[in-house]
Design a protein around this motif. Sequence first.
Motif: not given
Length: 306
Positions: A21-24, A33-34, A49-50
Motif C-alpha cells: 500500500m502506498t499512502a500517497f 520508492s515502492h 509485489i503489487v
Amino acid sequence: LGLLAVPAQAAEYPAKPITLMTAFNAGGGSDVSHRLLEKFAKGVFDQPIVVTYKAGAGGEIGWTWLVGAKADGYNIGGVDLPHIVLQPMLRPEGQPGYKTEQLSPLCGLVYDADVVMVPEDGPYKTFKDLIEYAKANPGKVKVATVGKLTGDHLFLMQIEKLTGAKFTQVPYSGSGKAIPALLSGEVDAYFGSGSSFLRMEKTRGLAIGSKERYELCPDVPTFIEQGYAIESGKYRGLATPQNIPAEARQYLETKFAELCANPEYQKAVKSSGLMPQFQTGKAFGEIIRTEGEQAKKILEAYGLLK
C-alpha cells in the motif's frame, strides 16, 4: 497421498501476491520508492509485489487502512517519518484514525536528509549568515515548507528553538510548489528534503541534517560541523498490521534485506535523490520511537500539544 499434499503446499507462505500500500498519489516520492521495490522483487520474492494506492489526508487514510487490514502477511504498507508520529499526536481528540503503535515496523528503506536551501545568487552564503540576519530581523525571512505541522515544519521549529532565530513560515502543498517559490524569490529560503534540493538548480545548500557529509550532496556542510546540534531528516520504510504470522514476518524481512542489498537497486534509489538505508524491523522501530520523542519535545516547546 497426492490429495493430502495439496493443502500443505497451499499453506506455504507466500501463496499469492503481496499487496504494498502506498499512502500517497502516484508519481510522488513514496510511489517511486515502492515501484522500485515492485521491480526489484522479481527473482527475490516467490510471489509478485503489487502496489496499490490509498491516498489522502497526508497519508492518514492509507495508514488507517493498514492497521485495519487482514494480518495474514499479504498486506504491507509504506510508512513515512515523521508523518506517522506527528499525525496521531496532533489529531483532535475523538477523531478516528490510526495510532503509531498500531503500525508494526517491518524494515527501514531510505533516508532523506533535510536541507536549508537559499538562492545561489542571494545574500546568504553560510547558515550563520542566515541565522544572524533572522535574529536581527525577527519574522522578516520568509521560509517555504511543504505543509504546516509536517516534517518540514518540525525542521523549521527545531532550528528556531536551537538558534533563537524567528522565521515566517510559508507552507505549500508540495515540493512542486515550494521549489518554484524559492527560485522566483517568493520566499527567501526553503527548509525541506534533500531530494528536493537535488532536483534544483541555482540553489545553495547552507546546512544539511545528516550526522556526517551526505553522499548525494557532499559539498553541503552539516549543521553539526558548523556548531549546531541539529540532526533532521525523513525516513521511509515498511510496516504491517500487528500480529502477522511469525513465518511471514521472517520471510518478508529476509527478502527485503536481500532486495535492498542489490547494487542496481541502490543505484536506482540514489538516482531518485534518496539514500538507501536498510534497517531491520527492530532498528526501524527504535528510530520511530526516537523520532516520536523528539517531535513531542519540539511541539510541547511551541505549545502545540495539550
